[in-house]
Design a protein around this motif. Structure first.
Motif, PDB file in Angstrom:
ATOM      1  N   ARG A  26       0.838  -1.191   0.000  1.00  0.00           N
ATOM      2  CA  ARG A  26       0.000   0.000   0.000  1.00  0.00           C
ATOM      3  C   ARG A  26       0.876   1.245   0.000  1.00  0.00           C
ATOM      4  NH1 ARG A  26      -1.689   3.086   4.151  1.00  0.00           N
ATOM      5  NH2 ARG A  26      -0.965   1.590   5.688  1.00  0.00           N
ATOM      6  N   LEU A  27       0.525   2.203  -0.854  1.00  0.00           N
ATOM      7  CA  LEU A  27       1.296   3.433  -0.952  1.00  0.00           C
ATOM      8  C   LEU A  27       1.368   4.125   0.398  1.00  0.00           C
ATOM      9  CD1 LEU A  27       2.729   5.370  -2.920  1.00  0.00           C
ATOM     10  CD2 LEU A  27       0.551   6.570  -3.177  1.00  0.00           C
ATOM     11  N   GLY A  28       2.582   4.440   0.802  1.00  0.00           N
ATOM     12  CA  GLY A  28       2.766   5.180   2.038  1.00  0.00           C
ATOM     13  C   GLY A  28       2.753   4.329   3.297  1.00  0.00           C
ATOM     14  N   ALA A  29       2.748   2.995   3.147  1.00  0.00           N
ATOM     15  CA  ALA A  29       2.781   2.134   4.330  1.00  0.00           C
ATOM     16  C   ALA A  29       4.079   2.367   5.090  1.00  0.00           C
ATOM     17  CB  ALA A  29       2.675   0.666   3.908  1.00  0.00           C
ATOM     18  N   PRO A  30       4.083   2.211   6.421  1.00  0.00           N
ATOM     19  CA  PRO A  30       5.305   2.456   7.208  1.00  0.00           C
ATOM     20  C   PRO A  30       6.467   1.617   6.720  1.00  0.00           C
ATOM     21  CG  PRO A  30       3.400   2.215   8.636  1.00  0.00           C
ATOM     22  CD  PRO A  30       2.949   1.828   7.244  1.00  0.00           C
ATOM     23  N   PHE A  31       7.666   2.202   6.792  1.00  0.00           N
ATOM     24  CA  PHE A  31       8.862   1.499   6.343  1.00  0.00           C
ATOM     25  C   PHE A  31       9.093   0.253   7.178  1.00  0.00           C
ATOM     26  CE2 PHE A  31      13.515   0.901   6.944  1.00  0.00           C
ATOM     27  CZ  PHE A  31      13.788   0.424   5.676  1.00  0.00           C
ATOM     28  N   TRP A  32       9.311  -0.864   6.515  1.00  0.00           N
ATOM     29  CA  TRP A  32       9.615  -2.118   7.183  1.00  0.00           C
ATOM     30  C   TRP A  32      10.950  -2.613   6.653  1.00  0.00           C
ATOM     31  CZ3 TRP A  32       8.574  -4.808  11.285  1.00  0.00           C
ATOM     32  CH2 TRP A  32       8.947  -6.142  11.361  1.00  0.00           C
ATOM     33  N   PRO A  33      11.954  -2.728   7.509  1.00  0.00           N
ATOM     34  CA  PRO A  33      13.281  -3.109   7.022  1.00  0.00           C
ATOM     35  C   PRO A  33      13.378  -4.590   6.702  1.00  0.00           C
ATOM     36  CG  PRO A  33      13.347  -2.856   9.385  1.00  0.00           C
ATOM     37  CD  PRO A  33      11.962  -2.437   8.949  1.00  0.00           C
ATOM     38  N   VAL A  79      12.635   6.973  -9.560  1.00  0.00           N
ATOM     39  CA  VAL A  79      12.573   7.302  -8.129  1.00  0.00           C
ATOM     40  C   VAL A  79      13.900   7.010  -7.445  1.00  0.00           C
ATOM     41  CG1 VAL A  79      10.074   7.012  -7.984  1.00  0.00           C
ATOM     42  CG2 VAL A  79      11.552   5.054  -7.495  1.00  0.00           C
ATOM     43  N   LEU A  80      14.613   5.973  -7.879  1.00  0.00           N
ATOM     44  CA  LEU A  80      15.919   5.679  -7.291  1.00  0.00           C
ATOM     45  C   LEU A  80      16.946   6.749  -7.658  1.00  0.00           C
ATOM     46  CD1 LEU A  80      16.003   1.828  -7.865  1.00  0.00           C
ATOM     47  CD2 LEU A  80      15.967   2.972  -5.639  1.00  0.00           C
ATOM     48  N   SER A  81      16.873   7.252  -8.876  1.00  0.00           N
ATOM     49  CA  SER A  81      17.765   8.336  -9.279  1.00  0.00           C
ATOM     50  C   SER A  81      17.503   9.588  -8.444  1.00  0.00           C
ATOM     51  CB  SER A  81      17.562   8.649 -10.768  1.00  0.00           C
ATOM     52  OG  SER A  81      18.369   9.737 -11.170  1.00  0.00           O
ATOM     53  N   ARG A  82      16.238   9.871  -8.199  1.00  0.00           N
ATOM     54  CA  ARG A  82      15.892  11.035  -7.383  1.00  0.00           C
ATOM     55  C   ARG A  82      16.373  10.866  -5.946  1.00  0.00           C
ATOM     56  NH1 ARG A  82      10.954  11.563  -9.088  1.00  0.00           N
ATOM     57  NH2 ARG A  82       9.952  10.329  -7.455  1.00  0.00           N
ATOM     58  N   SER A  83      16.241   9.664  -5.411  1.00  0.00           N
ATOM     59  CA  SER A  83      16.718   9.423  -4.051  1.00  0.00           C
ATOM     60  C   SER A  83      18.238   9.507  -3.977  1.00  0.00           C
ATOM     61  CB  SER A  83      16.235   8.044  -3.566  1.00  0.00           C
ATOM     62  OG  SER A  83      14.852   8.078  -3.300  1.00  0.00           O
ATOM     63  N   CYS A 115      21.203   1.886   1.800  1.00  0.00           N
ATOM     64  CA  CYS A 115      20.357   0.724   1.493  1.00  0.00           C
ATOM     65  C   CYS A 115      18.947   0.935   2.025  1.00  0.00           C
ATOM     66  CB  CYS A 115      20.956  -0.544   2.101  1.00  0.00           C
ATOM     67  SG  CYS A 115      22.303  -1.282   1.156  1.00  0.00           S
ATOM     68  N   GLY A 116      18.844   1.413   3.261  1.00  0.00           N
ATOM     69  CA  GLY A 116      17.524   1.673   3.826  1.00  0.00           C
ATOM     70  C   GLY A 116      16.778   2.746   3.066  1.00  0.00           C
ATOM     71  N   PHE A 117      17.490   3.770   2.639  1.00  0.00           N
ATOM     72  CA  PHE A 117      16.892   4.874   1.891  1.00  0.00           C
ATOM     73  C   PHE A 117      16.347   4.377   0.549  1.00  0.00           C
ATOM     74  CE2 PHE A 117      16.784   9.161   0.034  1.00  0.00           C
ATOM     75  CZ  PHE A 117      16.401   9.922   1.135  1.00  0.00           C
ATOM     76  N   PHE A 118      17.134   3.573  -0.155  1.00  0.00           N
ATOM     77  CA  PHE A 118      16.684   3.048  -1.444  1.00  0.00           C
ATOM     78  C   PHE A 118      15.562   2.034  -1.268  1.00  0.00           C
ATOM     79  CE2 PHE A 118      21.199   4.018  -2.982  1.00  0.00           C
ATOM     80  CZ  PHE A 118      20.814   5.193  -3.599  1.00  0.00           C
ATOM     81  N   ASP A 119      15.671   1.196  -0.238  1.00  0.00           N
ATOM     82  CA  ASP A 119      14.621   0.215   0.034  1.00  0.00           C
ATOM     83  C   ASP A 119      13.304   0.932   0.320  1.00  0.00           C
ATOM     84  OD1 ASP A 119      13.280  -2.115   0.531  1.00  0.00           O
ATOM     85  OD2 ASP A 119      14.468  -2.718   2.256  1.00  0.00           O
ATOM     86  N   ALA A 120      13.354   1.965   1.144  1.00  0.00           N
ATOM     87  CA  ALA A 120      12.154   2.730   1.473  1.00  0.00           C
ATOM     88  C   ALA A 120      11.595   3.435   0.245  1.00  0.00           C
ATOM     89  CB  ALA A 120      12.467   3.751   2.564  1.00  0.00           C
ATOM     90  N   VAL A 175      17.769   1.194   9.166  1.00  0.00           N
ATOM     91  CA  VAL A 175      16.459   1.582   9.705  1.00  0.00           C
ATOM     92  C   VAL A 175      16.318   3.098   9.710  1.00  0.00           C
ATOM     93  CG1 VAL A 175      15.007   1.572  11.765  1.00  0.00           C
ATOM     94  CG2 VAL A 175      16.192  -0.526  11.070  1.00  0.00           C
ATOM     95  N   LEU A 176      17.391   3.803  10.075  1.00  0.00           N
ATOM     96  CA  LEU A 176      17.356   5.264  10.082  1.00  0.00           C
ATOM     97  C   LEU A 176      17.111   5.812   8.681  1.00  0.00           C
ATOM     98  CD1 LEU A 176      17.768   8.019  11.443  1.00  0.00           C
ATOM     99  CD2 LEU A 176      20.238   7.736  11.064  1.00  0.00           C
ATOM    100  N   GLY A 177      17.838   5.276   7.699  1.00  0.00           N
ATOM    101  CA  GLY A 177      17.665   5.746   6.325  1.00  0.00           C
ATOM    102  C   GLY A 177      16.257   5.527   5.810  1.00  0.00           C
ATOM    103  N   GLY A 178      15.717   4.346   6.063  1.00  0.00           N
ATOM    104  CA  GLY A 178      14.356   4.063   5.607  1.00  0.00           C
ATOM    105  C   GLY A 178      13.318   4.917   6.305  1.00  0.00           C
ATOM    106  N   SER A 179      13.487   5.080   7.602  1.00  0.00           N
ATOM    107  CA  SER A 179      12.531   5.878   8.376  1.00  0.00           C
ATOM    108  C   SER A 179      12.560   7.341   7.952  1.00  0.00           C
ATOM    109  CB  SER A 179      12.835   5.753   9.870  1.00  0.00           C
ATOM    110  OG  SER A 179      12.717   4.405  10.304  1.00  0.00           O
ATOM    111  N   GLU A 180      13.762   7.866   7.706  1.00  0.00           N
ATOM    112  CA  GLU A 180      13.858   9.260   7.291  1.00  0.00           C
ATOM    113  C   GLU A 180      13.216   9.491   5.929  1.00  0.00           C
ATOM    114  OE1 GLU A 180      17.322  11.558   9.662  1.00  0.00           O
ATOM    115  OE2 GLU A 180      17.722  11.061   7.571  1.00  0.00           O
TER     116      GLU A 180
END
Length: 203
Positions: A26-33, A79-83, A115-120, A175-180
């Protein structure tokens, strides 16, 4: 992008991987590592033949034809390029001291956060694939953009997604990267700055 994807998939000839728990699509679901779980040094999860040879199913459906990327593959690349550009902005705050900066770039903290940032990024956009090889390939694509299309450097960092998941330094930064990323996209923070905070804490 197809070259880095195929190079990343070839890396699955070594480790045997199991699917980790998956986040909601679901779009916008909380980040899950969720992770790619390194089990042994035996054959790869999908087998080397599937990963390295099946060019007719190139990029595991992310790109159906070499000359015509499908919508999901093109969107993931976008989206990965933008991140990656967002991460570069953070790194601008860290490169005043070249020696410390290079040590930081080589650290598990840096790779874990990215990794967390790209995964998120993939999770938030609803583009995280169901299969581990695809996830690893797209994380590699993110690093490919981050390191200005340096394929070797990209794979060196993305491989830590397989080998260092259980290391506290990597996991906590991931976890920090994904959460941010999720906080930024949800309007909770003005701009992710975890990389800069980690850099200054470590130095």
């Amino acid at each position: 992008p197809p070259a880095i994807i195929l190079a990343a998939l070839r890396r699955f000839r070594g480790p045997a991987l199991l699917r980790g728990p998956r986040t909601s699509s679901r779009l916008g679901a909380p980040f899950w590592p969720s992770g790619l779980t390194l089990r042994s040094s035996g054959p790869a999860f999908c087998g080397p033949l599937t990963l390295a040879v099946r060019r007719s199913y190139i990029l595991f459906g992310l790109f159906k034809k070499k000359t015509s990327p499908d919508a999901r593959g093109a969107k993931a690349n976008e989206v990965l390029s933008r991140s990656a550009d967002m991460l570069k902005m953070q790194l601008m705050l860290c490169n005043a001291e070249p020696q410390k900066y290079q040590e930081f770039i080589n650290s598990s903290s840096f790779s874990g956060y990215a990794c967390g940032f790209f995964d998120a990024t993939l999770q938030y956009a609803g583009l995280r694939p169901p299969e581990d090889p695809q996830v690893f390939a797209l994380i590699s694509l993110g690093f490919f953009h981050l390191f200005n299309k340096n394929q070797d450097e990209a794979l060196r960092h993305s491989e830590k997604f397989l080998t260092e998941q259980d290391a506290a330094e990597f996991h906590n930064s991931r976890v920090l990267g994904g959460s941010e990323y999720f906080d930024f996209m949800g309007g909770k923070i003005k701009m992710p700055n975890g990389l800069a905070r980690i850099f200054h804490q470590e130095n």
